[in-house]
Each structure stands twice: as C-alpha cells, then as structure tokens.
Design an enzyme around this catalytic site. Structure first.
Site, PDB file in Angstrom:
ATOM      1  N   GLU A 182     -30.573  -6.870  -3.214  1.00  0.00           N
ATOM      2  CA  GLU A 182     -31.014  -5.475  -3.090  1.00  0.00           C
ATOM      3  C   GLU A 182     -32.373  -5.296  -3.760  1.00  0.00           C
ATOM      4  OE1 GLU A 182     -27.291  -6.346  -2.559  1.00  0.00           O
ATOM      5  OE2 GLU A 182     -28.005  -6.311  -4.621  1.00  0.00           O
ATOM      6  N   ARG A 222     -15.049 -19.446   1.857  1.00  0.00           N
ATOM      7  CA  ARG A 222     -15.047 -18.058   2.394  1.00  0.00           C
ATOM      8  C   ARG A 222     -16.214 -17.969   3.371  1.00  0.00           C
ATOM      9  NH1 ARG A 222     -15.657 -14.329  -2.338  1.00  0.00           N
ATOM     10  NH2 ARG A 222     -14.075 -12.832  -1.671  1.00  0.00           N
TER      11      ARG A 222
HETATM   12  N1  LIG Z   1     -25.664  -8.094  -3.199  1.00  0.00           N
HETATM   13  C1  LIG Z   1     -25.620  -8.874  -4.283  1.00  0.00           C
HETATM   14  N2  LIG Z   1     -24.819  -9.943  -4.266  1.00  0.00           N
HETATM   15  C2  LIG Z   1     -24.780 -10.719  -5.348  1.00  0.00           C
HETATM   16  N3  LIG Z   1     -24.046 -11.844  -5.583  1.00  0.00           N
HETATM   17  C3  LIG Z   1     -24.361 -12.232  -6.811  1.00  0.00           C
HETATM   18  I1  LIG Z   1     -23.499 -13.899  -7.664  1.00  0.00           I
HETATM   19  N4  LIG Z   1     -25.244 -11.435  -7.415  1.00  0.00           N
HETATM   20  C4  LIG Z   1     -25.535 -10.452  -6.496  1.00  0.00           C
HETATM   21  C5  LIG Z   1     -26.383  -9.308  -6.506  1.00  0.00           C
HETATM   22  O1  LIG Z   1     -27.084  -9.010  -7.463  1.00  0.00           O
HETATM   23  N5  LIG Z   1     -26.382  -8.548  -5.371  1.00  0.00           N
END
Ligand SMILES: Nc1nc2[nH]c(I)nc2c(=O)[nH]1
Length: 268
Positions: A190, A89
């Site tokens: 985040e 992807r």
């Molecule tokens: N934005 C975001 N993407 C993620 N992908 C995964 I695996 N864990 C996270 C996460 O905690 N935040």
C-alpha cells in the site's frame, strides 16, 4: 492445471487424494500457515502423512519461496485428532482466479474438517505492535473487489471469526490483542495514503490474503479463527520503506513463540 470450473467436484477430488494418502477417513481441523507460521506444524504432533501440493488436484507449487510446498496430516498429540496443514496458499495476486484461492479451504471442508485456522504475515497500523507480534483477527475488510462465492448465495458473515475460538486463544495467551484485517489485492504494498485510508475504514492490519479464504470457509460451514503475524509496520507508519527481507526476518524471530501458541490453541 486442474479444472476448477466445478469447485465442489475439484475440492472432493483433492480431499479424496489427501485422505487416501493419509490412510484416514477424514481430518478434523485445517491450518493454513502464512509467512512466519511454518514452524507450527512440527509442534502440533506427529506428521503421519505428507504430499506435494503439485500432486493434489487444484493445488500448485507455491509462488513465494519459503512457504511449504506440501500438505501434511498431523496427529494432534493432545486429542488424537488429525490436522490438515496446508503449507502452500494461492494468493489472489497470482492471477490464478478466486476459485484457486478458495480451493484449499473447500478441500479442507471436503476432507471432513469442521474448523479452520488461517494465519498470515501482515503489516500493522498500530505502533504498539512491533514486528513479530501475533494479533487475533476479530473481523475483516475485503478490499479485493471480489468474492469466492458465485451466484445468488447471500451468505451471512456475522461473527465470521469465531468468538469461541478467539476466547480459547486469549485464555491461552491473555496478552493477545485483536484487530480488523484488511485485504488488498497486492502484490504491491500500500501507499502511505492507502494505509491511512485503511485506518480510517477501521483496519488495524493490512495484508494480501485471508479474507477471501474466510468467506469461502463460512460458505463451507467451517468454524474459523484467523491470526496475523505483524511482520512490519505498514507503509507510512514507519519511516523506512518496506523490505521483503525485513518480513522474512521478523517471521523467523517470532517463530518459536507463535508456533507454540498455535499448537496450544489447536490442541484445545
Ligand atoms: N498488503 C500488505 N501485505 C503485507 N504482507 C506483509 I508480511 N506485510 C504487508 C503489508 O505491509 N501490506
């Protein structure tokens, strides 16, 4: 890098390559396998063809190690239908543009698919969802600030995540919860404040994929289901900082259960 200036032509070129490599006229359902979901393809049925992503127009070798770098055609044992499994992807955070993100979905539609299952690994805002919990996506918040759709094409996104397919999934596994998935651009995680904001906005899951692909799926006329694998509690929800190792570990532990679930849903 393949020219995506005409996304429709690029999708048809990729679909022609895939269908002729598999020796079939068309595929029926497509699956995008995100973090932790890689094992599902083997349970779906017999792989009848495989091609390196690098050999298909508009696709790239994956940015994240561990994601399959191939596209597979799997003959679904129960129905005899053909699944197109997109092992790689393109994430928006790779900076290849939103056309590259949507290319796989558009290719699946051009290859003849009528439905699509998007899977991903994500962070959870609900403490009841321990790492390794699969959650059906009921709706999404696209926080990327962009869209795969260009021009004055005002596409409706009501019931974007098919109630029919979600009902099938819940019939197979009544313990499945549903949640709203918010896509941040990434690749950074985040802040705790951003996770709190996402919660206030109605998100239950935070990730860095899926929503742009979902919009492209609706534009392409694909019936869509999305399933997230919670691999970590989102920042601030858990005391310890996030680690990529934790993500890979949780995905591996959940693999047998979620692969079986996905294979059973697709076989329906
Ligand atoms: N934005 C975001 N993407 C993620 N992908 C995964 I695996 N864990 C996270 C996460 O905690 N935040």
């Amino acid at each position: 890098m393949t020219d995506l200036s005409d996304p429709t032509a690029a999708a048809h070129a990729a679909a022609t390559t895939i269908n002729s490599n598999a020796g079939i006229e068309s595929h029926d359902i497509a699956l995008v396998l995100g973090s932790g979901w890689g094992g599902a393809a083997d349970l779906l049925g017999e792989t009848v063809a495989e091609i390196s992503a690098a050999e298909v127009p508009g696709f790239h070798a994956p940015a994240v190690e561990g994601h399959g770098a191939t596209l597979r055609t799997v003959r679904i044992e129960a129905s005899g239908k053909h699944a197109l499994v997109l092992g790689s992807r393109t994430h928006y955070y790779e900076g290849k543009g939103v056309r590259a993100v949507a290319h796989g979905v558009r290719t699946a539609a051009a290859a003849g698919c009528s439905s699509l299952v998007l899977t991903n690994g994500c962070g959870g805002l609900n403490r009841n969802w321990a790492p390794g919990t699969p959650v059906l996506i009921s709706d999404h918040l696209n926080l990327t600030g962009t869209s795969p759709i260009e021009g004055a094409n005002f596409v409706d996104l009501t019931d974007l995540y098919s109630p029919r397919m979600r009902a099938i999934a819940k019939e197979i596994d009544p313990t499945l919860d549903e949640g709203v998935y918010a896509q941040f651009r990434g690749p950074h995680y985040e802040t705790p404040a951003e996770v709190r904001m996402a919660g206030i906005l109605g998100a239950d899951l935070v990730g860095m994929s899926t929503t742009l692909e979902a919009i492209a799926a609706r534009q392409a006329g694909l019936e869509l289901m999305g399933i997230s694998l919670v691999t970590n509690l989102a920042a601030g929800i858990q005391e310890t900082p996030l680690s990529h190792a934790e993500v890979i570990e949780a995905g591996a532990a959940a693999a047998p259960r979620i692969s079986r679930l996905l294979a059973d849903i697709v076989a329906k």
